[in-house]
Write an enzyme that holds these catalytic residues in place. Sequence first.
Site, PDB file in Angstrom:
ATOM      1  CE  LYS A   8     -42.182  13.368 -22.373  1.00  0.00           C
ATOM      2  NZ  LYS A   8     -42.709  12.032 -22.620  1.00  0.00           N
ATOM      3  NE  ARG A  80     -39.527  11.164 -27.312  1.00  0.00           N
ATOM      4  CZ  ARG A  80     -40.486  10.731 -26.500  1.00  0.00           C
ATOM      5  NH1 ARG A  80     -41.740  10.886 -26.827  1.00  0.00           N
ATOM      6  NH2 ARG A  80     -40.186  10.156 -25.372  1.00  0.00           N
ATOM      7  NE  ARG A 114     -41.694   5.353 -16.228  1.00  0.00           N
ATOM      8  CZ  ARG A 114     -41.705   6.167 -17.272  1.00  0.00           C
ATOM      9  NH1 ARG A 114     -42.374   7.291 -17.235  1.00  0.00           N
ATOM     10  NH2 ARG A 114     -41.023   5.864 -18.349  1.00  0.00           N
ATOM     11  NE  ARG A 148     -42.015   3.216 -20.631  1.00  0.00           N
ATOM     12  CZ  ARG A 148     -42.218   4.441 -21.094  1.00  0.00           C
ATOM     13  NH1 ARG A 148     -43.270   5.117 -20.723  1.00  0.00           N
ATOM     14  NH2 ARG A 148     -41.367   5.003 -21.922  1.00  0.00           N
ATOM     15  NE  ARG A 159     -36.985   6.292 -22.469  1.00  0.00           N
ATOM     16  CZ  ARG A 159     -37.564   5.938 -21.327  1.00  0.00           C
ATOM     17  NH1 ARG A 159     -36.980   5.063 -20.524  1.00  0.00           N
ATOM     18  NH2 ARG A 159     -38.713   6.454 -20.986  1.00  0.00           N
TER      19      ARG A 159
HETATM   20  P1  AMP Z   1     -42.638   7.901 -24.078  1.00  0.00           P
HETATM   21  O1  AMP Z   1     -43.744   7.007 -23.665  1.00  0.00           O
HETATM   22  O2  AMP Z   1     -43.103   9.272 -24.494  1.00  0.00           O
HETATM   23  O3  AMP Z   1     -41.524   7.965 -23.063  1.00  0.00           O
HETATM   24  O4  AMP Z   1     -42.004   7.235 -25.414  1.00  0.00           O
HETATM   25  C1  AMP Z   1     -41.407   5.949 -25.380  1.00  0.00           C
HETATM   26  C2  AMP Z   1     -40.559   5.725 -26.612  1.00  0.00           C
HETATM   27  O5  AMP Z   1     -41.389   5.804 -27.788  1.00  0.00           O
HETATM   28  C3  AMP Z   1     -39.451   6.745 -26.858  1.00  0.00           C
HETATM   29  O6  AMP Z   1     -38.273   6.478 -26.118  1.00  0.00           O
HETATM   30  C4  AMP Z   1     -39.252   6.581 -28.376  1.00  0.00           C
HETATM   31  O7  AMP Z   1     -38.547   5.402 -28.675  1.00  0.00           O
HETATM   32  C5  AMP Z   1     -40.680   6.383 -28.871  1.00  0.00           C
HETATM   33  N1  AMP Z   1     -41.321   7.680 -29.217  1.00  0.00           N
HETATM   34  C6  AMP Z   1     -42.362   8.289 -28.562  1.00  0.00           C
HETATM   35  N2  AMP Z   1     -42.697   9.432 -29.158  1.00  0.00           N
HETATM   36  C7  AMP Z   1     -41.869   9.571 -30.232  1.00  0.00           C
HETATM   37  C8  AMP Z   1     -41.706  10.549 -31.229  1.00  0.00           C
HETATM   38  N3  AMP Z   1     -42.463  11.650 -31.263  1.00  0.00           N
HETATM   39  N4  AMP Z   1     -40.740  10.349 -32.177  1.00  0.00           N
HETATM   40  C9  AMP Z   1     -39.977   9.251 -32.154  1.00  0.00           C
HETATM   41  N5  AMP Z   1     -40.051   8.294 -31.237  1.00  0.00           N
HETATM   42  C10 AMP Z   1     -40.982   8.440 -30.260  1.00  0.00           C
END
Ligand code: AMP
Length: 201
Positions: A8, A80, A114, A148, A159
């Site tokens: 995404k 989310r 990754r 990461r 996750r």
């Molecule tokens: P991502 O880069 O989208 O995979 O996000 C990495 C981490 O950021 C997630 O596992 C959450 O801990 C936090 N995170 C990102 N977007 C949100 C959101 N909309 N609400 C809550 N936590 C978020």
Amino acid sequence: MGIQGSGKGTQAKAIAKKLELAHISTGDLFRGATGKLRMKLKEIMDSGQLVPNELTLEILKKRITQDDCKNGIILDGFPRNLEQAKYLEKEITINKVVEIKISDKESIKRLSGRFSCQNCKKGYNIYTTPKPQQEQICDNCGGKLIQRADDTPNAIQKRINTYHEQTEPILEFYKEKLITTNGEKSIEIVKKNILNLLKKS
Ligand code: AMP
């Protein structure tokens, strides 16, 4: 919308560029925080949990009111959960919701492969594409490739569970605006399919 590793982020960036929209990733916003807030966010993210809604909404609101968002936004990683989706309805008009579908098994494989460059941030995947030509070294700048902190097996599983429990139920909330595409194809094909589906709908 999409489970971790669905692509995404990659697709959101590419489509935002193509359609000249701002790309906003809540994950990137959190990773870019500074000072005490950064420590707090990092601890939550590294454990694979969601950042509390109040804090997420505060940070997002600041970002979507900036000038570059006037022509439209592609949101990546937000909403989310249902509370975030309901909040968003009040703030902006949502035209389309794109779901990129992959299996849990594919998600685990992609996330554990990754890497990104410590220096220039270019992303790689040792199991899919783009693979670095030399192990652990960036093709672009020769920098070291790192994973990461939330791409550990425990955090990945957490996750994925969080996505199924909290994020997937929002798809029903968006069913009228929802476009679903198979994410287990190449980056180029997924991109083409999304753009075609957006044109048609
Ligand atoms: P991502 O880069 O989208 O995979 O996000 C990495 C981490 O950021 C997630 O596992 C959450 O801990 C936090 N995170 C990102 N977007 C949100 C959101 N909309 N609400 C809550 N936590 C978020």
